[in-house]
Design a protein around this motif. Structure first.
Motif, PDB file in Angstrom:
ATOM      1  N   UNK A 197      16.062   3.375 -10.242  1.00 47.22           N
ATOM      2  CA  UNK A 197      14.870   2.775 -10.830  1.00 47.22           C
ATOM      3  C   UNK A 197      13.908   2.310  -9.739  1.00 47.22           C
ATOM      4  N   UNK A 198      14.426   1.774  -8.651  1.00 49.53           N
ATOM      5  CA  UNK A 198      13.547   1.350  -7.555  1.00 49.53           C
ATOM      6  C   UNK A 198      12.795   2.525  -6.963  1.00 49.53           C
ATOM      7  N   UNK A 199      13.483   3.657  -6.795  1.00 51.93           N
ATOM      8  CA  UNK A 199      12.811   4.838  -6.282  1.00 51.93           C
ATOM      9  C   UNK A 199      11.778   5.347  -7.262  1.00 51.93           C
ATOM     10  N   UNK A 200      12.111   5.316  -8.534  1.00 50.65           N
ATOM     11  CA  UNK A 200      11.221   5.832  -9.564  1.00 50.65           C
ATOM     12  C   UNK A 200       9.933   5.018  -9.636  1.00 50.65           C
ATOM     13  N   UNK A 201      10.030   3.727  -9.400  1.00 57.30           N
ATOM     14  CA  UNK A 201       8.857   2.855  -9.447  1.00 57.30           C
ATOM     15  C   UNK A 201       8.238   2.699  -8.062  1.00 57.30           C
ATOM     16  N   UNK A 202       9.073   2.588  -7.041  1.00 54.61           N
ATOM     17  CA  UNK A 202       8.589   2.287  -5.699  1.00 54.61           C
ATOM     18  C   UNK A 202       7.830   3.414  -5.024  1.00 54.61           C
ATOM     19  N   UNK A 203       8.252   4.640  -5.220  1.00 53.07           N
ATOM     20  CA  UNK A 203       7.600   5.762  -4.534  1.00 53.07           C
ATOM     21  C   UNK A 203       6.157   5.945  -5.001  1.00 53.07           C
ATOM     22  N   UNK A 204       5.868   5.992  -6.308  1.00 50.76           N
ATOM     23  CA  UNK A 204       4.454   6.114  -6.703  1.00 50.76           C
ATOM     24  C   UNK A 204       3.615   4.914  -6.272  1.00 50.76           C
ATOM     25  N   UNK A 205       4.211   3.727  -6.330  1.00 50.25           N
ATOM     26  CA  UNK A 205       3.478   2.533  -5.904  1.00 50.25           C
ATOM     27  C   UNK A 205       3.210   2.576  -4.405  1.00 50.25           C
ATOM     28  N   UNK A 206       4.167   3.051  -3.636  1.00 46.67           N
ATOM     29  CA  UNK A 206       3.968   3.201  -2.191  1.00 46.67           C
ATOM     30  C   UNK A 206       2.901   4.247  -1.885  1.00 46.67           C
ATOM     31  N   UNK A 207       2.848   5.313  -2.681  1.00 48.26           N
ATOM     32  CA  UNK A 207       1.803   6.325  -2.484  1.00 48.26           C
ATOM     33  C   UNK A 207       0.417   5.758  -2.786  1.00 48.26           C
ATOM     34  N   UNK A 208       0.313   4.900  -3.791  1.00 48.80           N
ATOM     35  CA  UNK A 208      -0.966   4.233  -4.085  1.00 48.80           C
ATOM     36  C   UNK A 208      -1.355   3.336  -2.912  1.00 48.80           C
ATOM     37  N   UNK A 209      -0.378   2.612  -2.354  1.00 52.49           N
ATOM     38  CA  UNK A 209      -0.663   1.758  -1.199  1.00 52.49           C
ATOM     39  C   UNK A 209      -1.099   2.596   0.006  1.00 52.49           C
ATOM     40  N   UNK A 210      -0.459   3.741   0.212  1.00 53.77           N
ATOM     41  CA  UNK A 210      -0.814   4.620   1.324  1.00 53.77           C
ATOM     42  C   UNK A 210      -2.226   5.185   1.157  1.00 53.77           C
ATOM     43  N   UNK A 211      -2.557   5.620  -0.045  1.00 59.32           N
ATOM     44  CA  UNK A 211      -3.911   6.108  -0.322  1.00 59.32           C
ATOM     45  C   UNK A 211      -4.932   4.996  -0.114  1.00 59.32           C
ATOM     46  N   UNK A 212      -4.613   3.801  -0.576  1.00 62.00           N
ATOM     47  CA  UNK A 212      -5.509   2.665  -0.415  1.00 62.00           C
ATOM     48  C   UNK A 212      -5.706   2.342   1.064  1.00 62.00           C
ATOM     49  N   UNK A 213      -4.639   2.423   1.838  1.00 65.06           N
ATOM     50  CA  UNK A 213      -4.744   2.174   3.279  1.00 65.06           C
ATOM     51  C   UNK A 213      -5.667   3.193   3.939  1.00 65.06           C
ATOM     52  N   UNK A 214      -5.548   4.458   3.557  1.00 64.45           N
ATOM     53  CA  UNK A 214      -6.411   5.492   4.126  1.00 64.45           C
ATOM     54  C   UNK A 214      -7.870   5.259   3.763  1.00 64.45           C
ATOM     55  N   UNK A 215      -8.128   4.876   2.525  1.00 63.61           N
ATOM     56  CA  UNK A 215      -9.510   4.630   2.089  1.00 63.61           C
ATOM     57  C   UNK A 215     -10.105   3.451   2.853  1.00 63.61           C
ATOM     58  N   UNK A 216      -9.338   2.380   3.012  1.00 61.43           N
ATOM     59  CA  UNK A 216      -9.834   1.211   3.753  1.00 61.43           C
ATOM     60  C   UNK A 216     -10.053   1.571   5.218  1.00 61.43           C
ATOM     61  N   UNK A 217      -9.155   2.363   5.795  1.00 54.23           N
ATOM     62  CA  UNK A 217      -9.322   2.788   7.186  1.00 54.23           C
ATOM     63  C   UNK A 217     -10.630   3.564   7.364  1.00 54.23           C
ATOM     64  N   UNK A 218     -10.880   4.510   6.474  1.00 56.65           N
ATOM     65  CA  UNK A 218     -12.113   5.292   6.583  1.00 56.65           C
ATOM     66  C   UNK A 218     -13.357   4.439   6.347  1.00 56.65           C
ATOM     67  N   UNK A 219     -13.250   3.445   5.485  1.00 57.06           N
ATOM     68  CA  UNK A 219     -14.397   2.551   5.258  1.00 57.06           C
ATOM     69  C   UNK A 219     -14.686   1.725   6.503  1.00 57.06           C
ATOM     70  N   UNK A 220     -13.646   1.375   7.245  1.00 54.59           N
ATOM     71  CA  UNK A 220     -13.847   0.585   8.457  1.00 54.59           C
ATOM     72  C   UNK A 220     -14.217   1.445   9.660  1.00 54.59           C
ATOM     73  N   UNK A 221     -13.586   2.586   9.793  1.00 51.60           N
ATOM     74  CA  UNK A 221     -13.766   3.398  10.996  1.00 51.60           C
ATOM     75  C   UNK A 221     -15.033   4.247  10.976  1.00 51.60           C
ATOM     76  N   UNK A 222     -15.407   4.735   9.814  1.00 52.41           N
ATOM     77  CA  UNK A 222     -16.520   5.677   9.730  1.00 52.41           C
ATOM     78  C   UNK A 222     -17.609   5.117   8.830  1.00 52.41           C
TER      79      UNK A 222
END
Length: 93
Positions: free
Chosen positions: A4-29
């Motif tokens: 259950x942790x994998x089933x919930x944690x992996x998609x949530x971690x992918x959302x966090x990773x996407x969010x991190x990339x978007x924030x990085x691009x907003x700051x860097x470029x």
């Protein structure tokens, strides 16, 4: 329980990773200068997308079954990224 942790944690971690990339691009470029209207518009759009991703991740984490499974510390990344995006959009211009 682990499945259950994998089933919930992996998609949530992918959302966090996407969010991190978007924030990085907003700051860097950001905009190249005061004349760069498209740069300002793109950075604002990235910040708004980061705020929506943060709000969505927080809402998903606050659902009682998810909260009991993954824990409250999963609220920290979207909160921090949301604050960074909010500050970036507030200081943009």
């Amino acid at each position: 329980m682990t499945y259950r942790r994998w089933w919930i944690g992996v998609p949530l971690a992918l959302v966090h990773l996407l969010n991190t990339a978007v924030v990085y691009y907003a700051l860097a470029y950001g905009p190249a200068g005061a004349w760069d209207e498209q740069g300002y518009a793109g950075t604002e759009l990235e910040c708004l997308l980061a705020l929506f991703l943060s709000a969505g991740a927080i809402l998903i984490t606050l659902v009682p079954p998810v909260r009991r499974t993954v824990g409250l510390w999963w609220l920290v990344p979207p909160a921090v990224l949301g604050v960074i995006a909010w500050v970036r959009i507030a200081t943009l211009g």
